[in-house]
Structure formats: C-alpha cells, structure tokens
Design a protein around this motif. Structure first.
Motif: not given
Length: 189
Positions: A93-105, A128-131, A175-183
């Motif tokens: 399991n993992c969690e992705i986070g992000c940030w951005l400044e206005p010039a990249g929005a 297996h799982r990305v949050e 989930l990994a299987a969903e990601w692969r299928a969608g890709r």
C-alpha cells in the motif's frame, strides 16, 4: 540524475534532493498561497534550514523505502511535485501526495506525474493499492483522483485538524489490477 518527460510541453519529473533546498524554498514561497489552504506542506519550508529538513526527511524515507519525493519542472523551473507520502512495500500500500504553484496549474502536470508514480509503484515495486487522500474541499485534488481513474472509498469526517478547523478527507484508491486494466484499455483506443 535522471529526468522523466511528462509530455511535449517540456515538463519533467525529477528526484527532489537536499542540494536543491534553495530552489525548493523559492518554489515554496511562490506556491505557499496555493498550497496552504489544504495542507501544511509549504508551511514546513519557510527558510533554508526548514526546506533542507523537509527534503532530508524524504531522503531518509527513501533510504528506508517508506517514501519518496519528486519535483515537476516546467521550462527549467520547479513548479510543483508529487510524492509517495507513505510507501509500505510489505503491505503493498502507498499514498501519493502532490502540490503545485500557480504557474503550473491547469496544465495536467500533477495528473501526468502521478501516472508515472503509479506505473512505477504497480509495475516495478508490485504495490497492490495506491491511495490519494485530499481534503474534501480541495476540488482540484479530487478532480485529479477522478482523472486517474481512482474510486472514492469514502469520507473521513472532520478527520484532519488544520489551522484551527477540522476538515473532511476523502479517500480515493486504485488497485493494481484496475490500474493495469484502465491503462491497457486506454492504450487500445
């Protein structure tokens, strides 16, 4: 060092390292107003020492295989980033986070960079799982989760105290299987 192209606009995804603390701090100064309403990330880097400390925490996480941080550069300027805020290889399991400044929005940079992270997590590391866990009020972040094809698992009501107020957090995942299928489905079009 390596750089991964994020498309035809010259945007790149690169590791964000301690030696880049001054560049990171300048970027955080530009991003602060865009980021601070949702998370204390920019508030954690207000001078060179605190910027170094934040990047050191992620260097330590990478060394322990519990997290990673990457910057998004556009035309040679750091404009945002993505990270594995949590990376638990043993549980998958993992969690992705992000940030951005206005010039990249408004350019799809976070979505494109997050796709690269998810591909790596699923294909290389066998996650297996990305949050994705945004504030429910952060409509831009919720929109990224939707564009990534994630499923909204639920809402943690008033789970996150920030700036004297309690915020709802949405939990999104793929989930990994969903990601692969969608890709694979997208590639077949």
């Amino acid at each position: 060092m390596f750089a991964v192209s994020l498309g035809d606009d010259g945007a790149q995804l690169r590791p964000l390292e301690i030696w880049q603390a001054a560049e990171f701090l300048a970027h955080m100064d530009r991003a602060r107003g865009h980021v601070d309403p949702w998370i204390p990330f920019a508030a954690a880097a207000t001078d060179l020492d605190s910027a170094r400390a934040l990047l050191q925490r992620y260097a330590d996480k990478q060394a322990a295989d519990t997290g990673r941080i990457y910057g998004i550069w556009l035309d040679g300027t750091l404009v945002g980033g993505v990270m594995f805020r949590i990376f638990e290889a043993e549980s998958g399991n993992c969690e992705i986070g992000c940030w951005l400044e206005p010039a990249g929005a408004g350019r799809g940079l976070v979505t494109r960079a997050s796709r690269k992270l998810i591909d790596w997590a699923v294909d290389v590391r066998g996650m297996h799982r990305v949050e994705w866990i945004p504030s429910a009020a952060n409509t831009r972040s919720v929109a990224v989760a939707k564009r990534l094809g994630m499923t909204r698992d639920g809402v943690l009501r008033e789970a996150y105290p920030y700036r004297g107020e309690r915020h709802d957090q949405e939990i999104w995942s793929v989930l990994a299987a969903e990601w692969r299928a969608g890709r694979d489905e997208g590639a077949a079009r």
